[in-house]
Design a protein around this motif. Structure first.
Motif, PDB file in Angstrom:
ATOM      1  N   LEU A 176       0.816  -1.217   0.000  1.00  0.00           N
ATOM      2  CA  LEU A 176       0.000   0.000   0.000  1.00  0.00           C
ATOM      3  C   LEU A 176       0.849   1.265   0.000  1.00  0.00           C
ATOM      4  O   LEU A 176       0.326   2.358  -0.225  1.00  0.00           O
ATOM      5  N   ALA A 177       2.141   1.123   0.272  1.00  0.00           N
ATOM      6  CA  ALA A 177       3.027   2.293   0.314  1.00  0.00           C
ATOM      7  C   ALA A 177       3.566   2.587  -1.085  1.00  0.00           C
ATOM      8  O   ALA A 177       3.453   1.773  -2.003  1.00  0.00           O
ATOM      9  N   SER A 178       4.153   3.750  -1.246  1.00  0.00           N
ATOM     10  CA  SER A 178       4.707   4.145  -2.543  1.00  0.00           C
ATOM     11  C   SER A 178       6.186   3.808  -2.605  1.00  0.00           C
ATOM     12  O   SER A 178       6.788   3.388  -1.612  1.00  0.00           O
ATOM     13  N   ALA A 179       6.774   4.020  -3.767  1.00  0.00           N
ATOM     14  CA  ALA A 179       8.214   3.807  -3.941  1.00  0.00           C
ATOM     15  C   ALA A 179       8.964   5.087  -3.589  1.00  0.00           C
ATOM     16  O   ALA A 179       9.830   5.555  -4.331  1.00  0.00           O
ATOM     17  N   LEU A 180       8.631   5.654  -2.449  1.00  0.00           N
ATOM     18  CA  LEU A 180       9.283   6.880  -1.982  1.00  0.00           C
ATOM     19  C   LEU A 180      10.776   6.621  -1.804  1.00  0.00           C
ATOM     20  O   LEU A 180      11.158   5.604  -1.220  1.00  0.00           O
ATOM     21  N   PRO A 181      11.638   7.503  -2.312  1.00  0.00           N
ATOM     22  CA  PRO A 181      13.078   7.306  -2.134  1.00  0.00           C
ATOM     23  C   PRO A 181      13.431   7.178  -0.653  1.00  0.00           C
ATOM     24  O   PRO A 181      12.940   7.935   0.180  1.00  0.00           O
ATOM     25  N   ASP A 182      14.248   6.185  -0.320  1.00  0.00           N
ATOM     26  CA  ASP A 182      14.684   5.941   1.059  1.00  0.00           C
ATOM     27  C   ASP A 182      13.480   5.747   1.985  1.00  0.00           C
ATOM     28  O   ASP A 182      13.434   6.266   3.092  1.00  0.00           O
ATOM     29  N   ARG A 183      12.526   4.995   1.514  1.00  0.00           N
ATOM     30  CA  ARG A 183      11.301   4.729   2.276  1.00  0.00           C
ATOM     31  C   ARG A 183      11.626   4.147   3.649  1.00  0.00           C
ATOM     32  O   ARG A 183      12.450   3.266   3.782  1.00  0.00           O
ATOM     33  N   LYS A 184      10.921   4.642   4.675  1.00  0.00           N
ATOM     34  CA  LYS A 184      11.205   4.236   6.048  1.00  0.00           C
ATOM     35  C   LYS A 184      10.234   3.196   6.586  1.00  0.00           C
ATOM     36  O   LYS A 184      10.511   2.562   7.589  1.00  0.00           O
ATOM     37  N   LEU A 185       9.057   3.054   5.968  1.00  0.00           N
ATOM     38  CA  LEU A 185       8.085   2.110   6.516  1.00  0.00           C
ATOM     39  C   LEU A 185       7.405   1.320   5.410  1.00  0.00           C
ATOM     40  O   LEU A 185       7.431   1.698   4.244  1.00  0.00           O
ATOM     41  N   ASP A 186       6.798   0.213   5.820  1.00  0.00           N
ATOM     42  CA  ASP A 186       5.984  -0.589   4.932  1.00  0.00           C
ATOM     43  C   ASP A 186       4.534  -0.509   5.383  1.00  0.00           C
ATOM     44  O   ASP A 186       4.250  -0.458   6.589  1.00  0.00           O
ATOM     45  N   ALA A 187       3.626  -0.486   4.447  1.00  0.00           N
ATOM     46  CA  ALA A 187       2.193  -0.595   4.724  1.00  0.00           C
ATOM     47  C   ALA A 187       1.688  -1.700   3.806  1.00  0.00           C
ATOM     48  O   ALA A 187       1.697  -1.547   2.588  1.00  0.00           O
TER      49      ALA A 187
END
Length: 200
Positions: free
Chosen positions: A105-116
């Motif tokens: 459910l999360a995006s491919a945000l650079p340096d992503r910190k969390l998972d949904a």
């Protein structure tokens, strides 16, 4: 990982920091010397910054923020993810060899910190006991799950949630005869590193 989400157009990139500083200075009607006096920085240094010949340090940016009457975030480039929005009719299913079906459910945000992650957990499935640095949040959308985190052993039903330090040994098990749907949110992101998707 299968990424079948709708791509949102990226925002136009903000101008370089020098152009942002010069634009704000001009908007305030300040000369370079006046900005130097307000910020505590030298006029030659500010001239170089405005021409992007040098990059100001964090302390220099604090002085510039004060002199230009802006928040320090005015100088920062905010990371944007193209797949910021996930549409219900185009789920991003995670390709993994497991009886559990996972949707990112999360995006491919650079340096992503969390998972949904949304999980469809079949009857009888039990996750292996795990420990890791970070935090875990579980929310049961449908069904019923036996859940453990450290010394806490409980049954989570629809609408129940659980939030804990993931260093505690933890697991989830579907002991019923019907599918359970679980929303999992956790830090740090294990999917960003390509780790196996068994995060519950």
């Amino acid at each position: 990982m299968i990424l079948a989400a709708e791509n949102e157009p990226q925002k136009k990139r903000r101008p370089p920091i020098g152009a942002r500083i010069k634009s704000r200075r001009k908007a305030l009607g300040l000369t370079l010397q006046e900005l130097a006096d307000r910020s505590g920085l030298s006029k030659p240094f500010l001239s170089q910054v405005e021409r992007d010949l040098t990059t100001p340090s964090l302390m220099s940016m604090l002085g510039l923020a004060k002199g230009l009457q802006v928040e320090i975030s005015y100088f920062m480039e905010i990371p944007q993810a193209r797949d910021m929005v996930r549409r219900a009719d185009a789920p991003a299913e995670i390709a993994v060899d497991s009886p559990v079906t996972y949707f990112d459910l999360a995006s491919a945000l650079p340096d992503r910190k969390l998972d949904a992650v949304l999980m469809r957990i079949p009857p009888g499935h039990c996750f292996p006991v795990d420990t890791r640095n970070g935090e875990h949040f579980r929310y049961v959308l449908e069904g019923e799950l036996y859940a453990r985190a450290g010394d806490i052993h409980t049954v989570l039903k629809a609408g129940d949630s659980m939030h804990f330090d993931a260093r505690a040994p933890h697991t989830v098990e579907n002991r019923t005869d019907r599918e359970a749907i679980l929303l999992y949110v956790g830090t740090p992101s294990v999917l960003q590193r390509g780790a196996p998707a068994e995060p519950a």
